[in-house]
Design an enzyme around this catalytic site. Structure first.
Site, mmCIF file in Angstrom:
data_model
loop_
_atom_site.group_PDB
_atom_site.id
_atom_site.type_symbol
_atom_site.label_atom_id
_atom_site.label_comp_id
_atom_site.label_asym_id
_atom_site.label_seq_id
_atom_site.Cartn_x
_atom_site.Cartn_y
_atom_site.Cartn_z
ATOM 1 N N ASP A 106 0.293 -1.833 -0.111
ATOM 2 C CA ASP A 106 0.301 -0.366 -0.158
ATOM 3 C C ASP A 106 0.498 1.360 -0.094
ATOM 4 O O ASP A 106 1.963 1.270 0.736
ATOM 5 C CB ASP A 106 -1.383 -0.179 1.520
ATOM 6 N N HIS A 107 0.368 2.146 -0.856
ATOM 7 C CA HIS A 107 1.338 3.796 -0.640
ATOM 8 C C HIS A 107 2.582 3.687 -1.130
ATOM 9 O O HIS A 107 3.461 3.945 -0.134
ATOM 10 C CB HIS A 107 0.553 4.029 0.387
ATOM 11 N N HIS A 119 -8.160 9.544 4.317
ATOM 12 C CA HIS A 119 -7.121 8.504 5.619
ATOM 13 C C HIS A 119 -7.580 8.807 6.558
ATOM 14 O O HIS A 119 -7.994 10.266 7.098
ATOM 15 C CB HIS A 119 -5.900 8.627 5.325
ATOM 16 N N GLY A 120 -8.372 8.483 7.878
ATOM 17 C CA GLY A 120 -8.492 8.539 9.223
ATOM 18 C C GLY A 120 -10.091 8.713 9.591
ATOM 19 O O GLY A 120 -10.754 8.412 8.979
ATOM 20 N N ASN A 132 -10.159 0.376 0.540
ATOM 21 C CA ASN A 132 -8.925 0.321 1.282
ATOM 22 C C ASN A 132 -9.794 0.467 2.886
ATOM 23 O O ASN A 132 -10.861 1.652 2.818
ATOM 24 C CB ASN A 132 -7.644 1.211 1.450
ATOM 25 N N HIS A 160 -9.953 4.983 -1.521
ATOM 26 C CA HIS A 160 -9.099 4.772 -0.404
ATOM 27 C C HIS A 160 -9.919 6.264 0.833
ATOM 28 O O HIS A 160 -11.199 6.803 0.730
ATOM 29 C CB HIS A 160 -7.091 5.970 -0.099
ATOM 30 N N GLY A 161 -9.318 5.562 2.262
ATOM 31 C CA GLY A 161 -9.837 6.655 2.983
ATOM 32 C C GLY A 161 -10.947 5.434 4.036
ATOM 33 O O GLY A 161 -12.383 6.352 3.836
HETATM 34 P P1 13P Z 1 -8.807 4.932 6.584
HETATM 35 O O1 13P Z 1 -7.719 4.265 7.683
HETATM 36 O O2 13P Z 1 -9.513 5.676 6.643
HETATM 37 O O3 13P Z 1 -9.998 3.421 6.108
HETATM 38 O O4 13P Z 1 -7.641 4.482 5.225
HETATM 39 C C1 13P Z 1 -7.682 3.360 4.391
HETATM 40 C C2 13P Z 1 -6.834 3.637 3.545
HETATM 41 O O5 13P Z 1 -6.886 3.886 2.839
HETATM 42 C C3 13P Z 1 -5.058 3.060 3.801
HETATM 43 O O6 13P Z 1 -4.691 3.447 2.056
#
Ligand code: 13P
Length: 282
Positions: free
Chosen positions: A82-83, A180-181, A230, A208-209
């Protein structure tokens, strides 16, 4: 069984569902994910977060262990980085045996993003594995998987089309209103933008997020071309509380819950709303 991202997302695209991609921080956490995915006969994308794998001393040996666990599972499992923040990191994961990598050059301009992504696609093609990239930028509203707070910007549908054409990536992460978060409330998803992106791009799109996005929002994104979601924040908090507090992390009281039980509750919920529950059968 261990498969590439393309292999796991093709049936998802055909069948109109999304595969859940939770990040794991340890072998134990991966084992919990695999056990729960097997219990519900559901394909899963086991994602390794953007930790500094360049400084990981026994990375190849460790990846070998991850591969063996994923391969022994009775459901399709993609082992995904990831990333990855630069081509070198991604190439290291490709060489070690990941079956998919994400190159995240989304903070750079379009030209640079295309260049960096192409380098990774070239390396991945040599060994037949898949690549995800990001256009637009999904920001972060807390210190989470993506590191410190950073501001995102939405995906330009035209650019998304041009990006895919020039890079030949297998899946595309798009920025349509998630972060994210944690959120206060539920995010405002730009469904019109997602629809427009869809008209330019025919490969699986990635959200994502995923944490805190809300059931209805997730269902609608899946109906509109999202095939990978994700999730991390929604899992990690109760997962850590399960060992630290001795309480049920969802109610704050009652009987202690194991980490495996926490993963079961959260993943099952995401398997249901993404439409992937039971999709490993047949
Ligand atoms: P969240 O922590 O917001 O679920 O996001 C996870 C993510 O996108 C990891 O790439």
């Amino acid at each position: 069984m261990l498969v590439t991202l393309t292999k796991i997302l093709e049936p998802a695209k055909r069948g109109g569902y999304a595969v859940i991609a939770p990040d794991f921080l340890s072998i134990n956490m991966l084992k919990h994910y695999l056990a729960v995915a097997e219990k519900y006969s559901t394909p899963i994308i086991a994602s390794y977060p953007p930790l500094p794998i360049d400084r990981f001393r026994r990375f190849n040996h460790w990846t070998y262990k991850l591969r063996a666990l994923c391969d022994a599972a009775s459901i399709p499992v993609c082992l995904h980085l990831d990333h990855g923040k630069n081509p070198q990191t991604c190439i290291k994961a490709i060489k070690a045996g990941f079956t998919s990598v994400m190159i995240d050059a989304s903070v750079f301009d379009l030209k640079q993003n295309i260049e960096m992504t192409r380098q990774v696609v070239q390396a991945a093609r040599k060994v037949g594995i898949s690549v995800e990239a990001e256009i637009g930028h999904v920001g972060s509203n807390m210190r989470g998987i993506e590191g410190p707070t950073d501001t995102g910007f939405l995906t330009d549908p035209n650019q998304a089309g041009c990006f895919v054409e020039h890079t030949d990536v297998d899946a595309l992460a798009v920025s349509i209103g998630t972060q994210h978060g944690h959120y206060k409330g539920t995010p405002d998803i730009d469904f019109k933008r997602l629809e427009d992106i869809r008209s330019f791009v025919n490969i699986p799109l990635v959200l994502h997020g995923g944490s805190g996005t809300g059931e209805e929002n997730i269902r609608r994104t899946v109906e509109n071309g999202i095939h990978k979601i994700n999730v991390f924040t929604d899992i990690i908090k109760p997962y850590l509380q399960a060992t630290a507090s001795g309480f049920n992390p969802f109610s704050g009281k009652g009987i202690r819950m194991s980490q495996r039980e926490v993963v079961d509750i959260i993943l099952k919920k995401y398997f249901i709303i993404s439409g992937s529950l039971g999709k490993a059968v047949g």
